[in-house]
Design a protein around this motif. Structure first.
Motif, PDB file in Angstrom:
ATOM      1  N   ASP A   1       6.215   6.702  -6.349  1.00  0.00           N
ATOM      2  CA  ASP A   1       7.185   5.965  -6.132  1.00  0.00           C
ATOM      3  C   ASP A   1       8.784   6.476  -5.540  1.00  0.00           C
ATOM      4  OD1 ASP A   1       9.012   3.995  -7.382  1.00  0.00           O
ATOM      5  OD2 ASP A   1       9.949   6.362  -8.932  1.00  0.00           O
ATOM      6  N   LEU A   2       8.578   8.122  -5.645  1.00  0.00           N
ATOM      7  CA  LEU A   2       9.588   8.679  -5.023  1.00  0.00           C
ATOM      8  C   LEU A   2       9.788   8.216  -3.094  1.00  0.00           C
ATOM      9  CD1 LEU A   2      11.839  11.085  -4.414  1.00  0.00           C
ATOM     10  CD2 LEU A   2       9.541  12.268  -4.482  1.00  0.00           C
ATOM     11  N   VAL A   3       8.562   8.109  -2.834  1.00  0.00           N
ATOM     12  CA  VAL A   3       8.078   7.740  -1.550  1.00  0.00           C
ATOM     13  C   VAL A   3       9.013   6.765  -1.334  1.00  0.00           C
ATOM     14  CG1 VAL A   3       6.892   7.167   0.462  1.00  0.00           C
ATOM     15  CG2 VAL A   3       5.912   9.059  -0.977  1.00  0.00           C
ATOM     16  N   GLN A   4       8.738   5.608  -1.688  1.00  0.00           N
ATOM     17  CA  GLN A   4       9.719   4.068  -1.857  1.00  0.00           C
ATOM     18  C   GLN A   4      11.147   4.677  -1.522  1.00  0.00           C
ATOM     19  OE1 GLN A   4       7.812   1.161  -0.852  1.00  0.00           O
ATOM     20  NE2 GLN A   4       5.948   2.604  -0.891  1.00  0.00           N
ATOM     21  N   GLN A   5      11.210   5.217  -2.917  1.00  0.00           N
ATOM     22  CA  GLN A   5      12.699   5.825  -2.731  1.00  0.00           C
ATOM     23  C   GLN A   5      13.853   6.113  -1.831  1.00  0.00           C
ATOM     24  OE1 GLN A   5      13.996   6.615  -6.723  1.00  0.00           O
ATOM     25  NE2 GLN A   5      12.522   5.918  -7.700  1.00  0.00           N
ATOM     26  N   LEU A   6      12.843   7.084  -0.991  1.00  0.00           N
ATOM     27  CA  LEU A   6      13.650   7.941   0.028  1.00  0.00           C
ATOM     28  C   LEU A   6      13.169   7.117   1.432  1.00  0.00           C
ATOM     29  CD1 LEU A   6      11.830  11.602  -1.070  1.00  0.00           C
ATOM     30  CD2 LEU A   6      14.395  10.685  -1.212  1.00  0.00           C
ATOM     31  N   ALA A   7      13.201   6.468   1.974  1.00  0.00           N
ATOM     32  CA  ALA A   7      12.427   5.173   2.758  1.00  0.00           C
ATOM     33  C   ALA A   7      13.426   4.284   2.736  1.00  0.00           C
ATOM     34  CB  ALA A   7      11.371   4.858   2.725  1.00  0.00           C
ATOM     35  N   SER A   8      13.660   4.106   1.102  1.00  0.00           N
ATOM     36  CA  SER A   8      14.954   2.558   1.163  1.00  0.00           C
ATOM     37  C   SER A   8      15.999   3.540   1.800  1.00  0.00           C
ATOM     38  CB  SER A   8      15.383   2.307   0.057  1.00  0.00           C
ATOM     39  OG  SER A   8      14.154   0.825  -0.535  1.00  0.00           O
ATOM     40  N   TYR A   9      16.371   4.934   1.041  1.00  0.00           N
ATOM     41  CA  TYR A   9      17.657   5.489   0.987  1.00  0.00           C
ATOM     42  C   TYR A   9      17.599   5.767   2.364  1.00  0.00           C
ATOM     43  CZ  TYR A   9      20.728   9.387   0.503  1.00  0.00           C
ATOM     44  OH  TYR A   9      21.518  10.300   1.339  1.00  0.00           O
ATOM     45  N   VAL A  10      16.278   6.456   3.591  1.00  0.00           N
ATOM     46  CA  VAL A  10      16.535   6.510   5.016  1.00  0.00           C
ATOM     47  C   VAL A  10      17.207   5.118   5.124  1.00  0.00           C
ATOM     48  CG1 VAL A  10      15.338   7.615   6.679  1.00  0.00           C
ATOM     49  CG2 VAL A  10      14.972   8.403   4.938  1.00  0.00           C
ATOM     50  N   ARG A  11      16.163   4.587   5.207  1.00  0.00           N
ATOM     51  CA  ARG A  11      16.491   2.818   5.951  1.00  0.00           C
ATOM     52  C   ARG A  11      18.165   2.725   5.715  1.00  0.00           C
ATOM     53  NH1 ARG A  11      11.873   0.409   3.080  1.00  0.00           N
ATOM     54  NH2 ARG A  11      10.108   1.322   4.996  1.00  0.00           N
TER      55      ARG A  11
END
Length: 129
Positions: free
Chosen positions: A55-65
C-alpha cells in the motif's frame, strides 16, 4: 482452519523474531500463536506487513508521479532520493511501523513501478540506485 493468502514475493523481508533473553546459555526465542509455539511471524502477520508495504508503495509511486508532473526541474533520481531519505527518517524515528529492511524493499518496489510506467510511456529508463 488455514487461510490462503496471496503469494508474497520471495524478496519481501522475512525477518527473525526480535528480542533478547539474558543468561549464559543460548536460547530460542518463541512465542505462542494459538496452540503452537513459533519463531517469527505467522502467515497472517507476514501478509499484513506485506500488504501495508505494498500500500505504501502505491502511495509513494503516486506521490512521485505528482511531484514530477508539478516540478520538471527536479530529476526523477533526486525526487526518489529525497523521498527515500524522508521515509527512512520516519522509520528510524518510530513514526512508521516498518522495519529498515521493509523500507528498502518498498523503495525498490517504487522504482520498479516507476520504471514499468516509464517503459510503457516510451520514456528513457531511470538511473539505477
Amino acid at each position: 482452519m488455514t487461510t490462503n493468502y496471496p503469494a508474497i514475493p520471495d524478496d519481501f523481508p522475512r525477518e527473525p523474531a526480535k528480542g533478547a533473553v539474558g543468561g549464559y546459555q543460548p536460547k530460542v526465542l518463541l512465542r505462542r500463536a494459538g496452540d503452537r509455539l513459533i519463531s517469527g511471524l505467522t502467515d497472517e502477520e507476514l501478509f499484513k506487513r506485506y500488504e501495508a508495504c505494498e500500500d505504501l508503495v502505491q502511495q509513494l509511486a503516486s506521490y512521485v508521479r505528482r511531484q514530477r508532473a508539478e516540478s520538471q526541474s527536479q530529476s526523477l533520481f533526486d525526487t526518489l532520493s529525497r523521498i527515500e531519505i524522508d521515509a527512512t527518517r520516519k522509520v528510524t524515528s518510530g513514526q512508521w511501523d516498518i522495519s529498515p529492511a521493509e523500507i528498502t524493499w518498498t523503495m525498490k518496489r517504487v522504482r520498479e513501478l516507476l520504471a514499468e510506467k516509464l517503459k510503457a510511456d516510451g520514456t528513457p529508463g531511470m538511473p539505477e540506485t
